[in-house]
Design an enzyme around this catalytic site. Sequence first.
Site, mmCIF file in Angstrom:
data_model
loop_
_atom_site.group_PDB
_atom_site.id
_atom_site.type_symbol
_atom_site.label_atom_id
_atom_site.label_comp_id
_atom_site.label_asym_id
_atom_site.label_seq_id
_atom_site.Cartn_x
_atom_site.Cartn_y
_atom_site.Cartn_z
ATOM 1 N N ARG A 96 -11.814 7.958 -3.206
ATOM 2 C CA ARG A 96 -12.277 9.264 -3.140
ATOM 3 C C ARG A 96 -13.969 10.004 -3.088
ATOM 4 O O ARG A 96 -14.501 10.382 -1.869
ATOM 5 C CB ARG A 96 -11.670 10.044 -3.991
ATOM 6 C CG ARG A 96 -11.582 11.323 -3.850
ATOM 7 C CD ARG A 96 -11.508 12.486 -5.100
ATOM 8 N NE ARG A 96 -10.062 11.298 -5.437
ATOM 9 C CZ ARG A 96 -9.690 11.394 -7.261
ATOM 10 N NH1 ARG A 96 -9.864 12.330 -7.842
ATOM 11 N NH2 ARG A 96 -8.643 11.316 -7.095
ATOM 12 N N LYS B 254 -5.552 7.444 -6.800
ATOM 13 C CA LYS B 254 -5.803 7.787 -8.640
ATOM 14 C C LYS B 254 -4.070 8.864 -8.159
ATOM 15 O O LYS B 254 -3.932 8.862 -9.570
ATOM 16 C CB LYS B 254 -7.268 8.562 -8.628
ATOM 17 C CG LYS B 254 -8.417 7.746 -8.618
ATOM 18 C CD LYS B 254 -9.153 8.083 -9.939
ATOM 19 C CE LYS B 254 -10.091 6.705 -10.258
ATOM 20 N NZ LYS B 254 -11.726 7.441 -10.319
ATOM 21 N N ASN B 255 -4.126 9.247 -7.493
ATOM 22 C CA ASN B 255 -2.445 9.966 -7.106
ATOM 23 C C ASN B 255 -1.298 9.658 -6.681
ATOM 24 O O ASN B 255 -0.421 9.989 -7.255
ATOM 25 C CB ASN B 255 -2.790 11.083 -6.515
ATOM 26 C CG ASN B 255 -3.914 11.997 -6.537
ATOM 27 O OD1 ASN B 255 -3.914 12.764 -7.766
ATOM 28 N ND2 ASN B 255 -5.539 11.970 -6.026
ATOM 29 N N ASP C 263 0.006 4.868 0.553
ATOM 30 C CA ASP C 263 -0.336 5.781 2.465
ATOM 31 C C ASP C 263 -0.078 5.242 2.820
ATOM 32 O O ASP C 263 -1.765 4.649 3.491
ATOM 33 C CB ASP C 263 -1.501 6.470 1.967
ATOM 34 C CG ASP C 263 -1.930 7.418 -0.009
ATOM 35 O OD1 ASP C 263 -0.696 8.378 0.285
ATOM 36 O OD2 ASP C 263 -2.902 7.387 -0.389
ATOM 37 N N ASP D 152 1.031 -1.193 -0.456
ATOM 38 C CA ASP D 152 -0.260 0.011 0.176
ATOM 39 C C ASP D 152 0.691 0.951 0.002
ATOM 40 O O ASP D 152 2.351 0.825 0.316
ATOM 41 C CB ASP D 152 -0.369 0.216 1.638
ATOM 42 C CG ASP D 152 -1.624 0.681 1.293
ATOM 43 O OD1 ASP D 152 -2.417 1.451 0.292
ATOM 44 O OD2 ASP D 152 -1.605 1.794 2.236
ATOM 45 N N ASP E 68 -1.868 -0.454 6.262
ATOM 46 C CA ASP E 68 -1.507 0.320 7.203
ATOM 47 C C ASP E 68 -3.464 0.217 7.641
ATOM 48 O O ASP E 68 -4.124 0.913 8.498
ATOM 49 C CB ASP E 68 -1.390 1.466 7.391
ATOM 50 C CG ASP E 68 -2.182 2.333 5.969
ATOM 51 O OD1 ASP E 68 -2.471 2.478 5.586
ATOM 52 O OD2 ASP E 68 -2.504 3.554 7.041
HETATM 53 C C1 BG6 Z 1 -5.828 5.547 -0.059
HETATM 54 C C2 BG6 Z 1 -6.079 6.944 0.680
HETATM 55 O O1 BG6 Z 1 -4.648 5.395 -0.598
HETATM 56 O O2 BG6 Z 1 -5.973 6.671 -1.458
HETATM 57 C C3 BG6 Z 1 -7.327 6.875 1.311
HETATM 58 O O3 BG6 Z 1 -5.518 5.828 1.937
HETATM 59 C C4 BG6 Z 1 -7.742 7.974 0.208
HETATM 60 O O4 BG6 Z 1 -7.601 7.937 2.208
HETATM 61 C C5 BG6 Z 1 -7.261 7.186 -1.397
HETATM 62 O O5 BG6 Z 1 -9.151 8.376 0.012
HETATM 63 C C6 BG6 Z 1 -8.184 7.787 -2.534
HETATM 64 O O6 BG6 Z 1 -7.585 8.771 -3.576
HETATM 65 P P1 BG6 Z 1 -6.732 9.174 -4.321
HETATM 66 O O7 BG6 Z 1 -6.133 9.965 -4.010
HETATM 67 O O8 BG6 Z 1 -7.591 9.059 -5.279
HETATM 68 O O9 BG6 Z 1 -8.014 10.412 -3.805
HETATM 69 MG MG MG Z 2 -2.668 3.401 3.285
#
Ligand code: BG6
Ligand code: MG
Length: 212
Positions: A49, A117-118, A11, A9, A170
């Site tokens: 998201r 997605k980031n 984040d 993972d 996590d």
């Molecule tokens: C996960 C995070 O990795 O990505 C979440 O733990 C988050 O908190 C999810 O909502 C989606 O992220 P993003 O960057 O596509 O908005």
């Molecule tokens: Mg995580």
Amino acid sequence: MRYQGIIFDLDGVICFTDKYHYKAWKALADEIGVYFDETINNRLRGVSRMASLDIILERSDREYSQEEKEQMAAKKNGMYRELLEQMTPADLSDEVRETLDALRLSGAKLAIGSSSKNAKLILNRIGLGEYFDAVSDGTNITHSKPHPEVFLKGAEFLGLDPKDCLVVEDALAGIDAAVAGGFDGAGIGEAATHEKVTWPLKTFADLKEIQG
Ligand code: BG6
Ligand code: MG
């Protein structure tokens, strides 16, 4: 070498973007007058998201249309991406970098399995843009954790069977996803307390002992 593949993972495992997610969601929640705090933020770990927005809107006294929700999610993402601009390779700890290198030296293939997605933007910011053998993220899935899709795709991208891969997480929802996909799971933080976690970790570097 115990595992042929290790799927991480992003984040909360490789780096710490949760504070930026929190700031951006908090700004949005304040703007629409909805209560939001760090405890609610914890429920968003590993969640997509749009599903995160639905959790935040549980506290709202009005209904929002799909279009309004998409606008809110886009606004939050804009703020979040602006905050990500602050990240640099210094946001990758020595412990994580050295452990990843040691795991690679063990012969394992390494992948990312993130709902975000980031993910690719974040990997570029912390200097790991070209590091992993595969990246499975929010751009290649239709179901987010606790559904196993992101990890199953990660294993497929590596050309490996789930039973030969370890997932490192996590989030409790992330361990649920690993178990549902037939993977062993290593848990950090709250995920270390999951009753089905194969390897509860005290620290990321423990992975070196597990891998052998
Ligand atoms: C996960 C995070 O990795 O990505 C979440 O733990 C988050 O908190 C999810 O909502 C989606 O992220 P993003 O960057 O596509 O908005
Ligand atoms: Mg995580």
